[in-house]
Design an enzyme around this catalytic site. Structure first.
Site, PDB file in Angstrom:
ATOM      1  N   GLU A 148       0.918  -1.066  -0.044  1.00 26.26           N
ATOM      2  CA  GLU A 148      -0.205  -0.053  -0.029  1.00 26.26           C
ATOM      3  C   GLU A 148       0.878   1.258   0.007  1.00 26.26           C
ATOM      4  O   GLU A 148       2.023   1.040   0.375  1.00 26.26           O
ATOM      5  CB  GLU A 148      -0.860   0.035   1.289  1.00 26.26           C
ATOM      6  CG  GLU A 148      -0.223  -0.306   2.534  1.00 26.26           C
ATOM      7  CD  GLU A 148      -1.150  -0.620   3.617  1.00 26.26           C
ATOM      8  OE1 GLU A 148      -1.783  -0.014   4.165  1.00 26.26           O
ATOM      9  OE2 GLU A 148      -1.123  -1.933   3.892  1.00 26.26           O
ATOM     10  N   LYS A 165       2.392   4.538   1.313  1.00 27.16           N
ATOM     11  CA  LYS A 165       2.740   5.290   2.494  1.00 27.16           C
ATOM     12  C   LYS A 165       2.188   6.343   2.668  1.00 27.16           C
ATOM     13  O   LYS A 165       3.029   7.557   2.093  1.00 27.16           O
ATOM     14  CB  LYS A 165       4.252   4.923   3.030  1.00 27.16           C
ATOM     15  CG  LYS A 165       4.518   5.293   4.423  1.00 27.16           C
ATOM     16  CD  LYS A 165       6.044   4.962   4.782  1.00 27.16           C
ATOM     17  CE  LYS A 165       6.284   5.340   6.130  1.00 27.16           C
ATOM     18  NZ  LYS A 165       6.337   6.704   6.564  1.00 27.16           N
ATOM     19  N   ASP A 177       1.686  10.370   3.825  1.00 25.54           N
ATOM     20  CA  ASP A 177       2.592  11.188   4.608  1.00 25.54           C
ATOM     21  C   ASP A 177       1.764  12.212   5.370  1.00 25.54           C
ATOM     22  O   ASP A 177       1.471  13.282   4.902  1.00 25.54           O
ATOM     23  CB  ASP A 177       3.540  11.971   3.241  1.00 25.54           C
ATOM     24  CG  ASP A 177       4.565  12.611   4.262  1.00 25.54           C
ATOM     25  OD1 ASP A 177       4.891  12.316   5.355  1.00 25.54           O
ATOM     26  OD2 ASP A 177       5.165  13.283   3.579  1.00 25.54           O
ATOM     27  N   TYR A 234      -7.267   7.889   6.462  1.00 30.05           N
ATOM     28  CA  TYR A 234      -7.195   6.766   5.613  1.00 30.05           C
ATOM     29  C   TYR A 234      -6.812   5.536   6.484  1.00 30.05           C
ATOM     30  O   TYR A 234      -5.596   5.814   7.327  1.00 30.05           O
ATOM     31  CB  TYR A 234      -6.212   6.921   4.443  1.00 30.05           C
ATOM     32  CG  TYR A 234      -6.746   7.516   3.595  1.00 30.05           C
ATOM     33  CD1 TYR A 234      -7.414   7.062   2.191  1.00 30.05           C
ATOM     34  CD2 TYR A 234      -6.699   8.977   3.296  1.00 30.05           C
ATOM     35  CE1 TYR A 234      -7.940   7.656   1.334  1.00 30.05           C
ATOM     36  CE2 TYR A 234      -7.129   9.806   2.038  1.00 30.05           C
ATOM     37  CZ  TYR A 234      -7.797   9.183   1.163  1.00 30.05           C
ATOM     38  OH  TYR A 234      -8.242   9.711   0.150  1.00 30.05           O
ATOM     39  N   LYS A 281      11.156   3.789   0.927  1.00 35.26           N
ATOM     40  CA  LYS A 281      11.271   5.145   0.951  1.00 35.26           C
ATOM     41  C   LYS A 281      11.600   5.808  -0.537  1.00 35.26           C
ATOM     42  O   LYS A 281      12.463   5.281  -1.251  1.00 35.26           O
ATOM     43  CB  LYS A 281      12.210   5.737   1.738  1.00 35.26           C
ATOM     44  CG  LYS A 281      12.013   5.588   3.310  1.00 35.26           C
ATOM     45  CD  LYS A 281      10.800   6.168   3.875  1.00 35.26           C
ATOM     46  CE  LYS A 281      11.158   7.210   5.037  1.00 35.26           C
ATOM     47  NZ  LYS A 281      10.512   7.925   5.498  1.00 35.26           N
ATOM     48  N   CYS A 331       5.842  48.340 -12.750  1.00 35.16           N
ATOM     49  CA  CYS A 331       5.692  47.001 -13.418  1.00 35.16           C
ATOM     50  C   CYS A 331       7.004  46.589 -14.437  1.00 35.16           C
ATOM     51  O   CYS A 331       7.398  47.687 -15.136  1.00 35.16           O
ATOM     52  CB  CYS A 331       4.515  46.994 -14.412  1.00 35.16           C
ATOM     53  SG  CYS A 331       4.375  45.613 -15.441  1.00 35.16           S
ATOM     54  N   CYS A 372       5.706  46.752 -18.295  1.00 32.30           N
ATOM     55  CA  CYS A 372       5.157  48.310 -19.007  1.00 32.30           C
ATOM     56  C   CYS A 372       5.364  49.370 -18.286  1.00 32.30           C
ATOM     57  O   CYS A 372       5.061  50.511 -18.747  1.00 32.30           O
ATOM     58  CB  CYS A 372       3.651  47.993 -19.358  1.00 32.30           C
ATOM     59  SG  CYS A 372       2.581  48.069 -17.747  1.00 32.30           S
ATOM     60  N   CYS A 400       0.086  45.485 -11.452  1.00 28.15           N
ATOM     61  CA  CYS A 400       0.334  46.394 -12.560  1.00 28.15           C
ATOM     62  C   CYS A 400      -1.118  47.388 -12.774  1.00 28.15           C
ATOM     63  O   CYS A 400      -2.003  46.703 -12.951  1.00 28.15           O
ATOM     64  CB  CYS A 400       0.852  45.883 -13.596  1.00 28.15           C
ATOM     65  SG  CYS A 400       0.957  47.134 -15.262  1.00 28.15           S
ATOM     66  N   CYS A 415      -0.393  46.959 -20.982  1.00 23.70           N
ATOM     67  CA  CYS A 415       0.317  46.046 -20.247  1.00 23.70           C
ATOM     68  C   CYS A 415       0.351  44.710 -21.159  1.00 23.70           C
ATOM     69  O   CYS A 415      -0.574  43.909 -20.647  1.00 23.70           O
ATOM     70  CB  CYS A 415       0.269  45.630 -18.794  1.00 23.70           C
ATOM     71  SG  CYS A 415       1.642  44.832 -18.165  1.00 23.70           S
TER      72      CYS A 415
END
Ligand code: ZN
Length: 672
Positions: A108, A110, A112, A217, A309, A403, A406, A421, A427
């Site tokens: 299954e 693992k 985290d 789970y 792992k 910006c 522009c 901006c 722009c």
């Protein structure tokens, strides 16, 4: 004191400090890969020189300290950790488990997240605790009760005391969505999904936990008090838990022999991106409970299982510079230029810093050592900075005031986190980004039209608004670099094919500020038609799920702009179309198989069957091992007998009489 002894002292203090930061404060200081390296170094020295091991060595513990504020809970059966396996050692580790090519394994992913134990007394959730140090954990019952997929009560006959173990996780998509919202509001984001899960569960206020998108789970049953095993194999145990309505990872598999175990490990690693929750490896167990008992435990770890792992998703590197990109809504996004670093097999040299507030929150300077996380399908991000490693010549990060595309001044409303901006239509950076968003996979999904082509078309002023895309001819594309007639025709066809879309995609593609993929779906489901959304008042918009006043204002502003409504009209005139929205109900029985038999007095049988089908369940004509639920009325005959036989043979089928069956369906949001 010799070198090794002083090294042991250093490592012990260092790891204990990281443990405290990580487990107690939920503020990881170093990536897991770094932590693992330190931990293994210490473990190896201690094995060679046991006399150097200090009584407070982190290798004696499985997890963290209990945080003040949570009651301690002693586990009836300790929560042990598994031995780790890596690519170079997996053959050996499998050999240690068995030589038998026909041995059945249960494999299954693992998960985290945060390991958790749930205790049900007479079918009622009575205790919930974290792993803690393996012997004593924290009482998190009030918080666990807020997790939507944790059953508070078990249907079915269960032992007087049933302990279920599993992992609390924050699914990846929900983690990203949560962080996006936080950043929009200028609030701190969660560092990674695991931290999100751990931090959320450890909230002193369960209401805060409830507001976080968590899931549980289940991955194991602890043997009941009298020592009798509920199940003959681990896999059977998981099926049993599934029948009790626990969520089980859908990637669990029974496989035969070490060769298939390795195939499973490879297959899951390839699919890692597609798995909806973060995983850091695969758990491999001998499936037979009898065999597990034969093999027993060594050094507090089961001798019949290991966890393999996968490469880390977080690594340390150096921040070399910060650049600024202009997004489609004018948002200025700072981008970290990094010393290239390998993260899980991919070289990463750029990472997003999201906004100015994030830079301030991290306290970041150029030259800093940073921890970079590469989540699947998401732009890598800087998640923390190692302030203790700051070089003397670190430079402050100076956020621009105009910006970069522009030169228009930037502005930031006080209650927002993002500088934008003010150039609007002048722009070009914003307009190109808007077009790129429109064609992107999650929006209109126009294959063959990528960033480069959009930029080239815009450069030649062949497309200035979304609607211009649909008036292009192959001849327009051919003068562009490397476009032959055939590929130009293919591109035009794929633009034309994209006209048939969905309302949520269309809404998302328009790029209305604050309207992401999720809110587009919510808007479409709530209002059903584009007209209804375009004509909705501010108050009506706020009534839609998950639409706040800021987003509502931005939707109103978008559709009040004549230029925008003209583009929408031109798109519709060009033939952009979608299927009407139909109601989708989200019940708890989706995908489950039902058999309904006998004669019914409260609700006619055909109505029960129709309700199950409408809620996404399957109604089958005969009972088999694939049946999940049997609902029986009066005079039920052979089907009930067959189901009872299967239950006695260990197949978990839920059997209800009419009244309980209706209660069961109602409690799963099925409308009858
Ligand atoms: Zn600009």
């Amino acid at each position: 004191m010799d070198f090794l002894e002083s090294r042991v002292n250093f490592l012990t203090d260092e790891i204990n400090h990281h443990n405290y930061k990580y487990y107690v404060l939920d503020e990881p200081t170093v990536p897991d890969s770094e932590y693992d390296k330190l931990f293994h170094e210490l473990k190896n020295i201690e094995l060679e020189h046991p006399s150097y091991a200090r009584p407070d060595s982190p290798t004696q513990r499985v997890g963290g300290q209990v945080k003040d504020g949570f009651k301690e809970v002693k586990h009836n059966t300790p929560m042990l950790s598994l031995n780790n396996s890596f690519p170079h050692s997996v053959d050996n580790d499998l050999k240690k488990l068995t030589d038998d090519e026909n041995e059945i394994f249960c494999c299954e992913p693992k998960l985290d997240g945060l390991a958790c134990s749930l205790v049900y007394v007479n079918g009622i959730l009575t205790n919930a605790a974290t792993r803690g140090d393996g012997e004593v954990g924290e009482d998190i019952l009030a918080n666990v009760k807020t997790i939507k997929n944790v059953p508070l009560k078990l249907y079915n006959t269960v032992p007087e005391i049933l302990e279920v173990r599993g992992e609390i996780v924050m699914p990846k998509a929900k983690f990203e969505a949560y962080n996006e919202k936080q950043r929009e509001l200028g609030k701190p984001a969660l560092k990674n999904p695991r931290n999100g899960a751990a931090g959320s569960v450890r909230q002193l206020d369960p209401a805060v936990t409830a507001s976080r998108p968590l899931a549980f789970y289940a991955y194991g049953i602890v043997k009941s008090g009298d020592g009798a095993s509920i199940n003959k194999s681990h896999y059977e145990g998981l099926r049993y838990l599934h029948s009790l309505r626990f969520e089980i990872s859908s990637f669990v598999r029974q496989v035969k022999g070490p060769k298939q175990v390795k195939e499973y490990i490879d297959a899951i690693e390839k699919r890692r991106d597609a798995i909806p929750y973060e995983i850091d490896g695969v758990v491999v167990k001998i499936d037979s409970v009898d065999r597990q008992e034969e093999l027993g435990y060594v050094m507090r770890a089961p001798n019949w299982a290991f966890s393999y792992k996968y490469p880390a998703t977080e690594e340390l590197t150096t921040l070399e510079a910060v650049d600024y990109q202009v997004g489609r809504t004018g948002a200025i996004c700072p981008v970290a230029r990094l010393r290239p670093v390998d993260i899980g097999g991919v070289t990463v040299s750029n990472a997003t810093l999201h906004n100015e507030g994030e830079i301030r929150r991290l306290g970041l300077m150029i030259g800093d050592q940073v921890s970079v996380r590469r989540a699947q399908e998401v732009i890598p991000q800087v998640c923390s900075v190692n302030l203790s490693a700051r070089p003397d010549d670190a430079q402050p990060i100076i956020f621009p005031t105009t910006c970069p595309a522009c030169n228009s001044p930037l502005e930031k409303p006080e209650d927002e986190a993002v500088w934008r901006c003010t150039g609007g239509l002048i722009c070009d950076a914003q307009r190109i980004e808007g077009l790129i968003h429109f064609v992107s996979r999650k929006a209109m999904n126009i294959g063959g039209v990528g960033e480069k082509l959009v930029a080239a078309l815009f450069d030649k002023r062949l497309i200035e608004t979304f609607a211009d895309l649909f008036t292009l001819a192959p001849q327009d594309l051919m003068p562009l670099d490397g476009m032959a007639l055939k590929s130009a025709e293919k591109t035009i066809k794929s633009i034309s094919d994209a006209k048939v879309t969905t309302l949520p995609r269309f809404l998302f593609a328009l790029g209305i500020r604050g309207v992401g993929e999720g809110s587009s779906r919510d808007l479409a489901n709530h209002f059903k038609t584009l007209d209804a959304i375009m004509n909705a008042t501010h108050d009506e918009l706020v009534e839609a799920p998950d639409i706040g006043p800021i987003t509502a204002s931005s939707i109103r502003a978008f559709f009040s702009n004549e230029g925008n409504t003209q583009v929408v009209q031109r798109l519709l005139d060009a033939g952009v179309t979608w299927e009407p929205i139909t109601e989708i109900t989200d019940s708890g029985i989706k995908g489950q198989s039902f058999v309904v038999t006998g004669s019914f007095s409260i609700v006619p049988r055909k109505d029960i069957e129709a309700a199950i089908r409408n809620a996404g369940g399957n109604v089958l004509g005969s009972v088999s091992a694939k049946t999940h639920v049997l609902i029986v009325g009066e005079k039920a005959g052979s089907k009930l007998e067959k189901a009872r036989k299967l239950v006695n043979a260990g197949i978990p089928i839920l059997i209800f009489n009419e009244k309980d069956g209706i209660d069961f369906l109602s409690s799963n949001a099925v409308e009858i």
